[in-house]
Write an enzyme that holds these catalytic residues in place. Structure first.
Site, PDB file in Angstrom:
ATOM      1  NE  ARG A   5      -3.081  -7.212  -4.272  1.00 45.52           N
ATOM      2  CZ  ARG A   5      -3.868  -7.327  -3.240  1.00 45.52           C
ATOM      3  NH1 ARG A   5      -3.365  -7.630  -2.071  1.00 45.52           N
ATOM      4  NH2 ARG A   5      -5.173  -7.150  -3.338  1.00 45.52           N
ATOM      5  CG  HIS A  23      -1.913  -0.983   1.392  1.00 42.77           C
ATOM      6  ND1 HIS A  23      -2.081  -1.744   2.527  1.00 42.77           N
ATOM      7  CD2 HIS A  23      -2.875  -1.403   0.528  1.00 42.77           C
ATOM      8  CE1 HIS A  23      -3.110  -2.564   2.367  1.00 42.77           C
ATOM      9  NE2 HIS A  23      -3.596  -2.401   1.161  1.00 42.77           N
ATOM     10  CB  SER A  35      -4.307  -6.339   4.824  1.00 42.99           C
ATOM     11  OG  SER A  35      -3.933  -5.087   4.332  1.00 42.99           O
ATOM     12  CE  LYS A  38     -13.254  -6.615   2.981  1.00 38.60           C
ATOM     13  NZ  LYS A  38     -12.044  -6.056   2.361  1.00 38.60           N
TER      14      LYS A  38
HETATM   15  P1  ADP Z   1      -9.790  -3.544  -0.323  1.00 36.51           P
HETATM   16  O1  ADP Z   1     -10.385  -4.143   0.911  1.00 36.51           O
HETATM   17  O2  ADP Z   1     -10.571  -2.434  -0.941  1.00 36.51           O
HETATM   18  O3  ADP Z   1      -9.274  -4.560  -1.324  1.00 36.51           O
HETATM   19  P2  ADP Z   1      -7.069  -3.203   0.502  1.00 36.51           P
HETATM   20  O4  ADP Z   1      -6.673  -2.425   1.701  1.00 36.51           O
HETATM   21  O5  ADP Z   1      -6.889  -4.672   0.541  1.00 36.51           O
HETATM   22  O6  ADP Z   1      -8.552  -2.781   0.244  1.00 36.51           O
HETATM   23  O7  ADP Z   1      -6.337  -2.629  -0.789  1.00 36.51           O
HETATM   24  C1  ADP Z   1      -6.536  -1.312  -1.240  1.00 36.51           C
HETATM   25  C2  ADP Z   1      -5.920  -1.163  -2.624  1.00 36.51           C
HETATM   26  O8  ADP Z   1      -4.534  -1.418  -2.562  1.00 36.51           O
HETATM   27  C3  ADP Z   1      -6.460  -2.117  -3.680  1.00 36.51           C
HETATM   28  O9  ADP Z   1      -6.510  -1.425  -4.922  1.00 36.51           O
HETATM   29  C4  ADP Z   1      -5.444  -3.207  -3.732  1.00 36.51           C
HETATM   30  O10 ADP Z   1      -5.415  -3.840  -4.999  1.00 36.51           O
HETATM   31  C5  ADP Z   1      -4.167  -2.414  -3.494  1.00 36.51           C
HETATM   32  N1  ADP Z   1      -3.110  -3.227  -2.923  1.00 36.51           N
HETATM   33  C6  ADP Z   1      -3.179  -4.024  -1.837  1.00 36.51           C
HETATM   34  N2  ADP Z   1      -2.006  -4.643  -1.599  1.00 36.51           N
HETATM   35  C7  ADP Z   1      -1.160  -4.240  -2.597  1.00 36.51           C
HETATM   36  C8  ADP Z   1       0.188  -4.556  -2.957  1.00 36.51           C
HETATM   37  N3  ADP Z   1       0.903  -5.439  -2.256  1.00 36.51           N
HETATM   38  N4  ADP Z   1       0.717  -3.948  -4.042  1.00 36.51           N
HETATM   39  C9  ADP Z   1      -0.035  -3.088  -4.759  1.00 36.51           C
HETATM   40  N5  ADP Z   1      -1.314  -2.761  -4.501  1.00 36.51           N
HETATM   41  C10 ADP Z   1      -1.879  -3.334  -3.429  1.00 36.51           C
END
Ligand code: ADP
Length: 159
Positions: free
Chosen positions: A90, A17, A128, A41
């Site tokens: 990703r 992130h 996460s 969630k």
């Molecule tokens: P959500 O619950 O909306 O998926 P996340 O917190 O998991 O929220 O992710 C928010 C954004 O960050 C999403 O667009 C996700 O694809 C991106 N993201 C999460 N992890 C990574 C990573 N390791 N590299 C690049 N983008 C990421």
């Protein structure tokens, strides 16, 4: 002025992130990191905690603001006068969902566009949920999150 929102759960914020946050903040004038208050969630950290943690790990980035929101993302974009939504990709598995989301958002709000950043390869596997799983079993998460987030997770897990 280009204002963008990077929305997500950020439960907790990972180095993946953070990479997207840094890169996005370099190409827009103002970046809002939007922490989604998602009732469906069961998060590890409360929205308040996630906002606090994001503020801490982005404190050196000048053009950033961390806010929480609930409801429709495009409504939040309109409220904050943001024209752009930032999302991270990703792998191909992210693509289908993200495509659907961005098409839907454009259908409801044609004035808000989505921009995708492809992940830094080092973080392509990182989510996460993975971090939470490794931490729950006492594994080393120092490659996935900043030392501050690692500490907050330890406190949460009473370690
Ligand atoms: P959500 O619950 O909306 O998926 P996340 O917190 O998991 O929220 O992710 C928010 C954004 O960050 C999403 O667009 C996700 O694809 C991106 N993201 C999460 N992890 C990574 C990573 N390791 N590299 C690049 N983008 C990421």
């Amino acid at each position: 002025m280009t204002k963008a929102i990077y929305p997500g759960s950020f439960d907790p914020v990972t180095l993946g992130h953070l990479d997207i946050i840094r890169r996005a903040s370099n190409v827009v004038d103002h970046l809002i990191v939007g922490v989604l208050n998602n009732q469906s969630k069961r998060p590890m950290f409360t929205v308040k905690e996630r906002v606090e943690m994001l503020k801490k790990v982005t404190e050196d980035i000048p053009n950033i603001e961390v806010l929480s929101f609930s409801g429709l993302l495009v409504d939040f974009a309109h409220q904050t006068n943001a024209q752009v939504i930032v999302r991270g990709l990703r792998a191909i598995t992210d693509f289908e969902y993200e495509l659907l989301m961005s098409q839907t958002n454009r259908k409801i709000a044609a004035d808000v566009d989505t921009v995708f950043f492809t992940t830094k390869l080092d973080y392509a596997y990182l989510s996460s949920s993975t971090v939470k799983e490794v931490a729950a079993f006492g594994g080393d998460i120092s490659q996935f999150v900043t030392p501050y987030i690692e500490q907050r997770m330890k406190e949460k897990l009473n370690r």
